[in-house]
Design a protein around this motif. Sequence first.
Motif, mmCIF file in Angstrom:
data_model
loop_
_atom_site.group_PDB
_atom_site.id
_atom_site.type_symbol
_atom_site.label_atom_id
_atom_site.label_comp_id
_atom_site.label_asym_id
_atom_site.label_seq_id
_atom_site.Cartn_x
_atom_site.Cartn_y
_atom_site.Cartn_z
ATOM 1 N N ARG A 99 0.807 -1.187 0.091
ATOM 2 C CA ARG A 99 -0.004 0.153 0.063
ATOM 3 C C ARG A 99 0.950 1.235 0.070
ATOM 4 N NH1 ARG A 99 -3.955 -0.753 4.589
ATOM 5 N NH2 ARG A 99 -4.247 1.337 4.495
ATOM 6 N N LYS A 100 2.110 1.128 0.590
ATOM 7 C CA LYS A 100 3.008 2.443 0.648
ATOM 8 C C LYS A 100 4.406 1.772 0.188
ATOM 9 C CE LYS A 100 4.560 5.974 3.326
ATOM 10 N NZ LYS A 100 4.551 6.665 4.770
ATOM 11 N N ILE A 101 4.945 2.508 -0.665
ATOM 12 C CA ILE A 101 6.672 2.143 -0.911
ATOM 13 C C ILE A 101 7.330 3.557 -1.045
ATOM 14 C CG2 ILE A 101 6.022 2.362 -3.704
ATOM 15 C CD1 ILE A 101 8.196 -0.015 -3.957
ATOM 16 N N VAL A 102 8.329 3.420 -0.419
ATOM 17 C CA VAL A 102 9.301 4.645 -0.335
ATOM 18 C C VAL A 102 10.666 4.269 -0.935
ATOM 19 C CG1 VAL A 102 10.449 6.176 1.366
ATOM 20 C CG2 VAL A 102 7.976 5.282 1.694
ATOM 21 N N PRO A 103 10.991 4.731 -2.297
ATOM 22 C CA PRO A 103 12.231 4.498 -2.423
ATOM 23 C C PRO A 103 13.682 5.257 -1.789
ATOM 24 C CG PRO A 103 11.190 5.840 -4.016
ATOM 25 C CD PRO A 103 10.246 5.851 -3.039
ATOM 26 N N SER A 104 14.567 4.467 -1.741
ATOM 27 C CA SER A 104 15.828 5.152 -1.257
ATOM 28 C C SER A 104 16.767 5.239 -2.187
ATOM 29 C CB SER A 104 16.208 4.113 -0.176
ATOM 30 O OG SER A 104 17.427 4.717 0.529
ATOM 31 N N SER A 105 17.935 5.990 -1.908
ATOM 32 C CA SER A 105 18.856 6.391 -3.001
ATOM 33 C C SER A 105 19.568 5.178 -3.244
ATOM 34 C CB SER A 105 19.760 7.354 -2.248
ATOM 35 O OG SER A 105 20.581 6.844 -1.061
ATOM 36 N N LEU A 139 10.781 1.494 -10.087
ATOM 37 C CA LEU A 139 9.785 0.379 -10.264
ATOM 38 C C LEU A 139 8.422 1.095 -10.923
ATOM 39 C CD1 LEU A 139 9.869 -1.542 -6.934
ATOM 40 C CD2 LEU A 139 11.089 -2.051 -9.077
ATOM 41 N N LYS A 140 7.731 0.249 -11.608
ATOM 42 C CA LYS A 140 6.619 0.650 -12.471
ATOM 43 C C LYS A 140 5.247 -0.077 -11.631
ATOM 44 C CE LYS A 140 8.388 2.311 -16.538
ATOM 45 N NZ LYS A 140 8.585 2.173 -18.017
ATOM 46 N N LEU A 141 4.830 0.486 -10.858
ATOM 47 C CA LEU A 141 3.597 -0.188 -10.000
ATOM 48 C C LEU A 141 2.138 0.270 -10.493
ATOM 49 C CD1 LEU A 141 5.160 -0.074 -6.454
ATOM 50 C CD2 LEU A 141 5.341 -1.979 -8.085
ATOM 51 N N ASN A 142 1.315 -0.658 -10.690
ATOM 52 C CA ASN A 142 0.081 -0.308 -11.047
ATOM 53 C C ASN A 142 -1.121 -0.391 -9.572
ATOM 54 O OD1 ASN A 142 0.627 -0.420 -13.887
ATOM 55 N ND2 ASN A 142 0.432 -2.724 -13.797
ATOM 56 N N VAL A 143 -1.926 0.637 -9.640
ATOM 57 C CA VAL A 143 -2.886 0.536 -8.622
ATOM 58 C C VAL A 143 -3.863 -0.369 -8.725
ATOM 59 C CG1 VAL A 143 -4.452 2.046 -7.339
ATOM 60 C CG2 VAL A 143 -2.334 3.053 -7.909
ATOM 61 N N VAL A 144 -4.007 -1.267 -8.061
ATOM 62 C CA VAL A 144 -5.016 -2.443 -8.003
ATOM 63 C C VAL A 144 -6.177 -2.261 -6.827
ATOM 64 C CG1 VAL A 144 -3.767 -3.723 -9.732
ATOM 65 C CG2 VAL A 144 -3.618 -4.082 -6.862
ATOM 66 N N ASN A 145 -7.120 -2.936 -6.548
ATOM 67 C CA ASN A 145 -8.116 -3.015 -5.365
ATOM 68 C C ASN A 145 -7.426 -4.467 -4.695
ATOM 69 O OD1 ASN A 145 -9.902 -0.776 -5.878
ATOM 70 N ND2 ASN A 145 -11.191 -2.171 -7.272
ATOM 71 N N GLU A 146 -6.896 -3.867 -3.495
ATOM 72 C CA GLU A 146 -6.496 -5.203 -2.519
ATOM 73 C C GLU A 146 -7.449 -5.640 -1.780
ATOM 74 O OE1 GLU A 146 -3.807 -7.813 -1.250
ATOM 75 O OE2 GLU A 146 -3.664 -6.764 -3.105
ATOM 76 N N ASN A 181 -0.438 -1.026 -4.488
ATOM 77 C CA ASN A 181 0.268 -0.855 -5.682
ATOM 78 C C ASN A 181 1.047 -2.356 -5.871
ATOM 79 O OD1 ASN A 181 0.436 1.929 -5.718
ATOM 80 N ND2 ASN A 181 1.520 2.003 -3.836
ATOM 81 N N GLU A 182 0.992 -2.678 -7.156
ATOM 82 C CA GLU A 182 1.356 -4.054 -7.533
ATOM 83 C C GLU A 182 2.216 -4.003 -8.916
ATOM 84 O OE1 GLU A 182 -1.140 -8.067 -8.042
ATOM 85 O OE2 GLU A 182 -1.696 -6.655 -9.448
ATOM 86 N N GLY A 183 3.120 -4.819 -8.687
ATOM 87 C CA GLY A 183 4.131 -4.701 -9.863
ATOM 88 C C GLY A 183 5.335 -5.765 -9.897
ATOM 89 N N VAL A 184 5.988 -5.855 -11.084
ATOM 90 C CA VAL A 184 6.937 -7.358 -11.105
ATOM 91 C C VAL A 184 8.210 -6.569 -10.807
ATOM 92 C CG1 VAL A 184 7.718 -8.955 -12.343
ATOM 93 C CG2 VAL A 184 5.350 -8.810 -12.082
#
Length: 137
Positions: free
Chosen positions: A20-26, A87-94, A101-104
């Motif tokens: 539900r929440k993703i935070v990228p780092s450096s 990352l390329k994540l798609n928003v889906v109903n969880e 956010n869902e992705g490969v």
Amino acid sequence: MVKHLVGESIECDKCELVTRKIVPSSLQMHHILGRVMKYDCSRNCSAKNLKELNPKKFRVKMTSDLDLNTLLSAESIFLFTTKLRPLKLNVVNESGRHKANEGVVDGFTFAEIKYPMENVLNAIAKRKELSSKKSPD
């Protein structure tokens, strides 16, 4: 197999990520893998091994699970990957109310549980308690 406890991890060449929440780092330098991108995922997340390592050997942590379709399910997971592009994540109903956010993630991925889900830990503890009460009879 589903993993729920703190410190359990997976290593794979392809990973499915739901959070539900993703935070990228450096970008970071890893002493074995070289340059990696680190992500902190929280609020009910999961990481599933879609492609095993070839050869099937540990690269980061000796206790990591390397088997196909192993799933980490937790409140918070951190992962790092050799894929340096965002990352390329798609928003889906969880669930009924919440989006996720869902992705490969292509490329080597290491994922580890930081914080487990409290309800799962309570259920595991109750099962152990019930089985210990039944066994002495």
